[in-house]
Design a protein around this motif. Structure first.
Motif, mmCIF file in Angstrom:
data_model
loop_
_atom_site.group_PDB
_atom_site.id
_atom_site.type_symbol
_atom_site.label_atom_id
_atom_site.label_comp_id
_atom_site.label_asym_id
_atom_site.label_seq_id
_atom_site.Cartn_x
_atom_site.Cartn_y
_atom_site.Cartn_z
ATOM 1 N N HIS A 89 8.393 -10.966 -31.069
ATOM 2 C CA HIS A 89 7.713 -12.258 -31.043
ATOM 3 C C HIS A 89 8.480 -13.281 -31.874
ATOM 4 O O HIS A 89 8.644 -14.440 -31.463
ATOM 5 N N GLU A 90 8.977 -12.873 -33.036
ATOM 6 C CA GLU A 90 9.722 -13.795 -33.894
ATOM 7 C C GLU A 90 11.044 -14.201 -33.248
ATOM 8 O O GLU A 90 11.476 -15.356 -33.374
ATOM 9 N N ARG A 91 11.706 -13.282 -32.580
ATOM 10 C CA ARG A 91 12.952 -13.632 -31.884
ATOM 11 C C ARG A 91 12.704 -14.652 -30.788
ATOM 12 O O ARG A 91 13.471 -15.612 -30.614
ATOM 13 N N ALA A 92 11.629 -14.458 -30.033
ATOM 14 C CA ALA A 92 11.310 -15.403 -28.957
ATOM 15 C C ALA A 92 10.966 -16.777 -29.520
ATOM 16 O O ALA A 92 11.394 -17.805 -28.987
ATOM 17 N N CYS A 93 10.202 -16.795 -30.622
ATOM 18 C CA CYS A 93 9.837 -18.074 -31.237
ATOM 19 C C CYS A 93 11.067 -18.796 -31.773
ATOM 20 O O CYS A 93 11.198 -20.016 -31.644
ATOM 21 N N GLU A 94 11.975 -18.049 -32.385
ATOM 22 C CA GLU A 94 13.188 -18.657 -32.930
ATOM 23 C C GLU A 94 14.064 -19.220 -31.814
ATOM 24 O O GLU A 94 14.649 -20.301 -31.942
ATOM 25 N N LYS A 95 14.158 -18.497 -30.701
ATOM 26 C CA LYS A 95 14.951 -18.968 -29.572
ATOM 27 C C LYS A 95 14.338 -20.225 -28.966
ATOM 28 O O LYS A 95 15.056 -21.190 -28.642
ATOM 29 N N ASN A 96 13.027 -20.259 -28.828
ATOM 30 C CA ASN A 96 12.369 -21.443 -28.276
ATOM 31 C C ASN A 96 12.521 -22.642 -29.194
ATOM 32 O O ASN A 96 12.693 -23.774 -28.737
ATOM 33 N N ALA A 97 12.460 -22.403 -30.507
ATOM 34 C CA ALA A 97 12.619 -23.504 -31.456
ATOM 35 C C ALA A 97 14.027 -24.078 -31.400
ATOM 36 O O ALA A 97 14.224 -25.294 -31.469
ATOM 37 N N ALA A 98 15.040 -23.205 -31.269
ATOM 38 C CA ALA A 98 16.423 -23.681 -31.173
ATOM 39 C C ALA A 98 16.639 -24.472 -29.887
ATOM 40 O O ALA A 98 17.319 -25.502 -29.885
ATOM 41 N N ALA A 99 16.048 -23.995 -28.796
ATOM 42 C CA ALA A 99 16.185 -24.732 -27.533
ATOM 43 C C ALA A 99 15.501 -26.087 -27.606
ATOM 44 O O ALA A 99 15.993 -27.087 -27.093
ATOM 45 N N LYS A 100 14.366 -26.126 -28.279
ATOM 46 C CA LYS A 100 13.651 -27.393 -28.423
ATOM 47 C C LYS A 100 14.440 -28.375 -29.275
ATOM 48 O O LYS A 100 14.498 -29.565 -28.994
ATOM 49 N N ARG A 101 15.076 -27.867 -30.332
ATOM 50 C CA ARG A 101 15.879 -28.765 -31.183
ATOM 51 C C ARG A 101 17.101 -29.266 -30.446
ATOM 52 O O ARG A 101 17.587 -30.375 -30.703
ATOM 53 N N GLY A 102 17.634 -28.471 -29.521
ATOM 54 C CA GLY A 102 18.840 -28.864 -28.823
ATOM 55 C C GLY A 102 18.614 -29.869 -27.718
ATOM 56 O O GLY A 102 19.554 -30.447 -27.211
ATOM 57 N N LYS A 103 17.363 -30.097 -27.308
ATOM 58 C CA LYS A 103 17.087 -31.083 -26.280
ATOM 59 C C LYS A 103 17.349 -32.491 -26.826
ATOM 60 O O LYS A 103 17.259 -32.737 -28.009
ATOM 61 N N MET A 104 17.676 -33.405 -25.896
ATOM 62 C CA MET A 104 18.006 -34.767 -26.308
ATOM 63 C C MET A 104 16.715 -35.484 -26.675
ATOM 64 O O MET A 104 16.095 -36.153 -25.855
ATOM 65 N N ALA A 105 16.299 -35.353 -27.924
ATOM 66 C CA ALA A 105 15.079 -35.989 -28.386
ATOM 67 C C ALA A 105 15.370 -37.447 -28.712
ATOM 68 O O ALA A 105 16.279 -37.742 -29.471
ATOM 69 N N ARG A 106 14.616 -38.344 -28.138
ATOM 70 C CA ARG A 106 14.839 -39.760 -28.323
ATOM 71 C C ARG A 106 13.957 -40.265 -29.458
ATOM 72 O O ARG A 106 12.795 -40.553 -29.281
ATOM 73 N N GLY A 107 14.524 -40.354 -30.658
ATOM 74 C CA GLY A 107 13.782 -40.869 -31.791
ATOM 75 C C GLY A 107 14.087 -42.329 -32.002
ATOM 76 O O GLY A 107 15.124 -42.842 -31.599
ATOM 77 N N GLY A 108 13.164 -43.023 -32.650
ATOM 78 C CA GLY A 108 13.350 -44.431 -32.953
ATOM 79 C C GLY A 108 14.182 -44.628 -34.204
ATOM 80 O O GLY A 108 14.381 -43.720 -35.004
ATOM 81 N N LEU A 109 14.674 -45.853 -34.388
ATOM 82 C CA LEU A 109 15.462 -46.240 -35.556
ATOM 83 C C LEU A 109 14.803 -47.435 -36.225
ATOM 84 O O LEU A 109 14.412 -48.402 -35.560
ATOM 85 N N VAL A 110 14.701 -47.376 -37.534
ATOM 86 C CA VAL A 110 14.022 -48.421 -38.294
ATOM 87 C C VAL A 110 14.881 -49.683 -38.308
ATOM 88 O O VAL A 110 16.094 -49.628 -38.520
ATOM 89 N N ASN A 111 14.255 -50.815 -38.071
ATOM 90 C CA ASN A 111 14.926 -52.112 -38.178
ATOM 91 C C ASN A 111 14.758 -52.621 -39.604
ATOM 92 O O ASN A 111 13.716 -53.118 -39.981
ATOM 93 N N SER A 112 15.801 -52.454 -40.400
ATOM 94 C CA SER A 112 15.752 -52.889 -41.793
ATOM 95 C C SER A 112 16.655 -54.101 -41.956
ATOM 96 O O SER A 112 17.879 -53.985 -41.971
ATOM 97 N N SER A 113 16.048 -55.280 -42.007
ATOM 98 C CA SER A 113 16.759 -56.549 -42.229
ATOM 99 C C SER A 113 17.757 -56.843 -41.112
ATOM 100 O O SER A 113 18.976 -56.839 -41.308
ATOM 101 N N ASN A 114 17.222 -57.070 -39.912
ATOM 102 C CA ASN A 114 18.033 -57.508 -38.764
ATOM 103 C C ASN A 114 19.133 -56.512 -38.401
ATOM 104 O O ASN A 114 20.296 -56.877 -38.242
ATOM 105 N N THR A 115 18.775 -55.268 -38.253
ATOM 106 C CA THR A 115 19.750 -54.250 -37.826
ATOM 107 C C THR A 115 19.510 -53.813 -36.388
ATOM 108 O O THR A 115 19.989 -52.758 -35.981
#
Length: 426
Positions: A89-115
């Motif tokens: 179970h732990e091996r499967a969870c670790e593999k799924n977590a690594a695959a999830k981290r490797g996906k192209m996650a689109r995070g936002g970027l903070v606009n700090s003083s006209n950036t």
């Protein structure tokens, strides 16, 4: 050997379903936390349950023995019967977590003083698969104090890595603050950017390209965005060529003075034709005074990734900058032919959009795609959109920088140099 079951009162049976086990276990843990919690302090919140209340540990362990699920996964806390089942179970969870981290996650970027001009360019670069792959595997190391361009490359590599794997410096999945070293004038003598001031996104992208390209020969910028142009003089009297020079081009600037019905594809095709201009000159071959010569520019090598900048900002006679808000159709696919009869096909995957009336005010955001899924990255806000959004923009929003990736190349004579299958990995 099966663990002994706790003796239960007569008439009571242990819960048989997994759902009831989970609900009852959580209820026991919550009761123990509430009973032990000091209302005047929250310093015990991070402690494990058995350190908060030893009696609660005994209750939970007894309950687990009663339902014959004594082992739990350290990743998702799921209960299993044996140690072997826990390991699997732990091996499967670790593999799924690594695959999830490797996906192209689109995070936002903070606009700090006209950036926003930085954020939009970095978001577009995060969708440039070829560049991203080359940059993440590059090694930027130096024994001596690093130069501003090296520090900029190291920080850009780190920021794009975090953006790719959706990592954050702190807790939570909120927007990430963009931290690039060697961008502003105070840290880099070759920079003209000032903190807190709105800048041109195309100038910032060109600055990044020039700084990264100066580090070594085969940089990620040269491998991903580099194209080759040739310039030479042609004598009209003896047909001799001289003063030939070649230079790399990472960005291609298009004139936007045409009609609104014109497409980006037609503007690129016109710009890639052999440009020439006549002027009187003394030919070094025939020595003819005042011979008519032609200055010719040609495309020698098309780039792997085509970056197009629409010249929307024009300076009038009074020195004022105005913006051309004309709508040009942004082709999803381009098919271009170089003077050497090399046919290349490109497909759009990202765009930087400008909103406003002038070059040094307004706002920038990016439209980016990955695996045919388009998103709008507007600083901290990242939302889903469609590929048609690029041609649905209305003034004052207008496409400013377009990114196209190579999908097919055919050399002179019909020889297939690159195909969709060969470059699919990028």
């Amino acid at each position: 050997m099966r663990p002994l079951r706790e003796k239960l009162p007569l008439g009571k049976k242990p819960p048989r379903t997994r759902g009831n086990c989970t609900v009852k276990r959580r209820r026991l843990e919550e009761e123990a936390v509430i009973a032990q919690l000091d209302p005047e302090s929250d310093s015990d919140l991070h402690l494990p349950l058995h350190l908060r209340d030893p009696e609660a540990q005994d209750k939970v362990h007894a309950f687990n023995r009663a339902v014959n699920l004594p082992f739990f996964c350290r990743f998702c806390a799921a209960r299993v019967k044996t140690k072997g089942a826990r390991t699997n179970h732990e091996r499967a969870c670790e593999k799924n977590a690594a695959a999830k981290r490797g996906k192209m996650a689109r995070g936002g970027l903070v606009n700090s003083s006209n950036t926003c001009y930085m954020n939009s360019v970095v978001q577009a670069l995060s969708s440039s698969n070829r560049f991203l792959k080359e940059l993440l595997k590059a090694r930027y190391e130096s024994d001596s104090p690093p130069s501003p361009s090296l520090r900029l490359a190291q920080s850009l590599q780190e920021q794009l890595r975090k953006l790719f794997f959706n990592e954050r410096d702190g807790d939570g999945d909120g927007p990430m603050e963009l931290k690039l070293d060697g961008v502003f004038k105070a840290d880099n003598a070759s920079s003209s950017f000032e903190p807190g001031r709105q800048e041109d996104a195309s100038e910032f992208l060109g600055f990044l390209f020039s700084q990264l390209a100066a580090l070594e020969d085969d940089t990620p910028v040269k491998l991903s965005f580099g194209g080759l142009r040739s310039t030479y003089n042609l004598c009209q009297m003896c047909s001799a060529t001289y003063s030939e020079s070649q230079h790399e081009a990472f960005m291609w600037f298009l004139d936007c003075e045409g009609s609104e019905s014109e497409s980006v594809g037609s503007m690129v095709a016109r710009a890639w034709e052999s440009e020439s201009a006549e002027f009187p000159h003394q030919c070094p071959a025939c020595g003819e005074e005042g011979a008519s010569c032609r200055r010719i520019e040609e495309i020698l090598e098309p780039p792997q990734t085509l970056v197009l900048v629409l010249n929307r900002f024009v300076v009038n006679d009074l020195g004022e900058t105005r913006k051309n808000d004309a709508k040009f159709y942004c082709d999803e696919a381009l098919e271009l032919t170089t003077p050497a009869n090399v046919v290349v096909k490109y497909k759009v995957y990202a765009a930087v959009v400008h909103r406003g009336e002038a070059i040094h005010n307004g706002h920038y955001y990016a439209l980016i795609s990955k695996k045919e899924k388009w998103k709008r990255a507007d600083d901290e806000d990242v939302s889903s959109t469609s590929k048609e959004a690029l041609n649905r923009l209305q003034p004052p929003d207008s496409a400013y920088i377009l990114f196209y990736r190579l999908t097919k190349r055919t050399d002179d004579g019909g020889t297939l140099a690159y195909s969709e299958k060969q470059i699919k990995r990028y």
